[in-house]
Scaffold this active site. Structure first.
Site, mmCIF file in Angstrom:
data_model
loop_
_atom_site.group_PDB
_atom_site.id
_atom_site.type_symbol
_atom_site.label_atom_id
_atom_site.label_comp_id
_atom_site.label_asym_id
_atom_site.label_seq_id
_atom_site.Cartn_x
_atom_site.Cartn_y
_atom_site.Cartn_z
ATOM 1 N N HIS A 1 47.098 43.495 40.518
ATOM 2 C CA HIS A 1 47.330 42.139 41.019
ATOM 3 C C HIS A 1 48.762 41.713 40.726
ATOM 4 O O HIS A 1 49.433 42.293 39.874
ATOM 5 C CB HIS A 1 46.388 41.125 40.351
ATOM 6 N N LYS B 1 48.839 36.650 37.563
ATOM 7 C CA LYS B 1 47.393 36.621 37.243
ATOM 8 C C LYS B 1 47.186 36.560 35.730
ATOM 9 O O LYS B 1 47.826 37.304 34.984
ATOM 10 C CB LYS B 1 46.697 37.846 37.838
HETATM 11 P P1 NAD Z 1 47.133 29.118 40.563
HETATM 12 O O1 NAD Z 1 47.574 29.035 39.138
HETATM 13 O O2 NAD Z 1 48.153 29.340 41.635
HETATM 14 O O3 NAD Z 1 46.332 27.776 40.948
HETATM 15 C C1 NAD Z 1 45.455 27.078 40.098
HETATM 16 C C2 NAD Z 1 45.647 25.595 40.353
HETATM 17 O O4 NAD Z 1 44.647 24.876 39.630
HETATM 18 C C3 NAD Z 1 47.027 25.074 39.864
HETATM 19 O O5 NAD Z 1 47.612 24.298 40.886
HETATM 20 C C4 NAD Z 1 46.649 24.232 38.648
HETATM 21 O O6 NAD Z 1 47.551 23.168 38.408
HETATM 22 C C5 NAD Z 1 45.264 23.733 39.086
HETATM 23 N N1 NAD Z 1 44.470 23.182 37.982
HETATM 24 C C6 NAD Z 1 44.369 23.603 36.698
HETATM 25 N N2 NAD Z 1 43.551 22.774 36.004
HETATM 26 C C7 NAD Z 1 43.116 21.825 36.895
HETATM 27 C C8 NAD Z 1 42.268 20.697 36.785
HETATM 28 N N3 NAD Z 1 41.680 20.357 35.619
HETATM 29 N N4 NAD Z 1 42.048 19.944 37.899
HETATM 30 C C9 NAD Z 1 42.622 20.253 39.077
HETATM 31 N N5 NAD Z 1 43.456 21.309 39.226
HETATM 32 C C10 NAD Z 1 43.687 22.079 38.149
HETATM 33 O O7 NAD Z 1 46.029 30.266 40.593
HETATM 34 P P2 NAD Z 1 45.415 31.035 41.875
HETATM 35 O O8 NAD Z 1 46.150 32.324 42.071
HETATM 36 O O9 NAD Z 1 45.266 30.090 43.019
HETATM 37 O O10 NAD Z 1 43.980 31.458 41.292
HETATM 38 C C11 NAD Z 1 43.072 30.479 40.824
HETATM 39 C C12 NAD Z 1 41.769 31.155 40.393
HETATM 40 O O11 NAD Z 1 41.128 31.743 41.523
HETATM 41 C C13 NAD Z 1 41.960 32.303 39.380
HETATM 42 O O12 NAD Z 1 40.881 32.281 38.474
HETATM 43 C C14 NAD Z 1 41.898 33.544 40.259
HETATM 44 O O13 NAD Z 1 41.510 34.697 39.565
HETATM 45 C C15 NAD Z 1 40.847 33.109 41.246
HETATM 46 N N6 NAD Z 1 40.828 33.847 42.524
HETATM 47 C C16 NAD Z 1 39.609 34.116 43.038
HETATM 48 C C17 NAD Z 1 39.498 34.733 44.263
HETATM 49 C C18 NAD Z 1 38.120 34.933 44.862
HETATM 50 O O14 NAD Z 1 38.021 35.463 45.988
HETATM 51 N N7 NAD Z 1 37.066 34.490 44.187
HETATM 52 C C19 NAD Z 1 40.648 35.100 44.964
HETATM 53 C C20 NAD Z 1 41.894 34.808 44.421
HETATM 54 C C21 NAD Z 1 41.970 34.162 43.190
#
Ligand code: NAD
Length: 268
Positions: A157, A161
């Site tokens: 990744h 991450k």
């Molecule tokens: P990222 O860090 O770019 O985004 C996370 C966002 O959440 C940030 O903008 C952060 O400020 C916000 N956040 C944190 N605490 C918060 C709160 N209390 N209230 C509101 N917003 C809040 O991360 P990302 O790359 O978008 O990934 C996010 C999650 O999704 C990770 O756990 C990742 O592993 C997961 N993910 C899952 C899949 C899937 O298909 N299930 C795919 C990609 C990523």
């Protein structure tokens, strides 16, 4: 039928923005609102602009209570702690709650399971069609091959991450363990370093690579003396996860409370 009003928590994040763009491009749904962490630079931005298009006159807030009270569904790709709180709000609002956040601990997972007593929860560590197919095939191959085949799961990744191994790698490990009729926790080796000794028979190993902007690559390797079977999925863009998440939200319409997976959504 009225379009499904979808709220996006963590909408300033990589997946949050992609989810907004997918709602705008999709049919049968509209952006109902969005939140991010108090103090995040996204607060106050127009959600349509964050989605990469025209302004829609709704801005990013920091109050999830208010958001959950006025939408039909919420899509959550944030952090494990934020997801625990959102899971409680989803239960109170009894709405459709799509959870993509990975790296959840036992307490956070328990909060999701409690939430599913009242809300229609769809949870998957990977929302793409391809990985959910890979999960199915992994289970079948693990069932077909004897334990002379060592199972290793390799993932890569992007450099941002924060959890390892990825939720998807663990999901694939669980599928392999199910195929073998064993409990993953009893056979998993999540990392190796130093004088670890020879590989025990039946172990399921994980290896983690991080770098660049890789959206997600996973291989399940079945290695025996003289031959290997390698199953691989490569995500070219995060759009496939967002597409799955919004499809899950639309699928949840009218479904009773409960905990569902992408396999339910995709009918696999
Ligand atoms: P990222 O860090 O770019 O985004 C996370 C966002 O959440 C940030 O903008 C952060 O400020 C916000 N956040 C944190 N605490 C918060 C709160 N209390 N209230 C509101 N917003 C809040 O991360 P990302 O790359 O978008 O990934 C996010 C999650 O999704 C990770 O756990 C990742 O592993 C997961 N993910 C899952 C899949 C899937 O298909 N299930 C795919 C990609 C990523």
């Amino acid at each position: 039928m009225e379009p499904l009003k979808i709220g996006v928590v963590g909408c300033g994040g990589r997946m949050g923005r992609m989810n907004l763009a997918t709602i705008v491009a999709g049919e049968g749904c509209v952006i109902g609102g969005g939140t991010d962490l108090p103090g995040s630079p996204a607060i106050g931005s127009d959600l349509g602009v964050l989605a990469g298009g025209e302004a829609i006159g709704i801005t990013v807030g920091d109050d999830p209570v208010e958001l959950f009270a006025r939408v039909d569904a919420v899509v959550d790709f944030t952090t494990p702690e934020a997801t625990r709180r959102h899971a409680d709000l989803a239960a109170q609002a009894a709405l459709i709650y799509v959870v993509g956040t990975t790296g959840l601990g036992a307490d956070q997972q328990a909060a999701i399971e409690r939430s599913a007593l009242h809300a229609t929860v769809i949870q998957a560590a990977n929302m793409s069609l391809g990985v959910n197919l890979l999960q199915l095939v992994t289970e079948q191959v693990a069932r077909a091959l004897d334990p002379d085949f060592d199972i290793e799961i390799l993932e890569m990744h992007h450099r941002h991450k924060v959890d390892a191994p990825s939720g998807t790698a663990l999901m694939l490990g669980q599928a392999a363990a199910r195929g073998r009729g064993v409990d993953l926790d009893g056979v998993a080796c999540r990392a190796r370093d130093g004088q670890v000794g020879a590989r025990p028979r039946g172990e399921i190993g994980f290896a983690t690579l991080r770098g660049g902007d890789v959206a997600g690559e996973h291989s399940v390797i079945f290695a025996a003396a003289g031959e290997q079977v390698v199953l691989t999925h490569k995500a070219g863009s995060r759009a496939i996860f967002a597409k799955g998440a919004i499809r899950a939200a639309l699928w949840g319409r009218g479904k009773p409370a409960g905990l569902y997976s992408m396999r339910d959504v995709l009918g696999l």
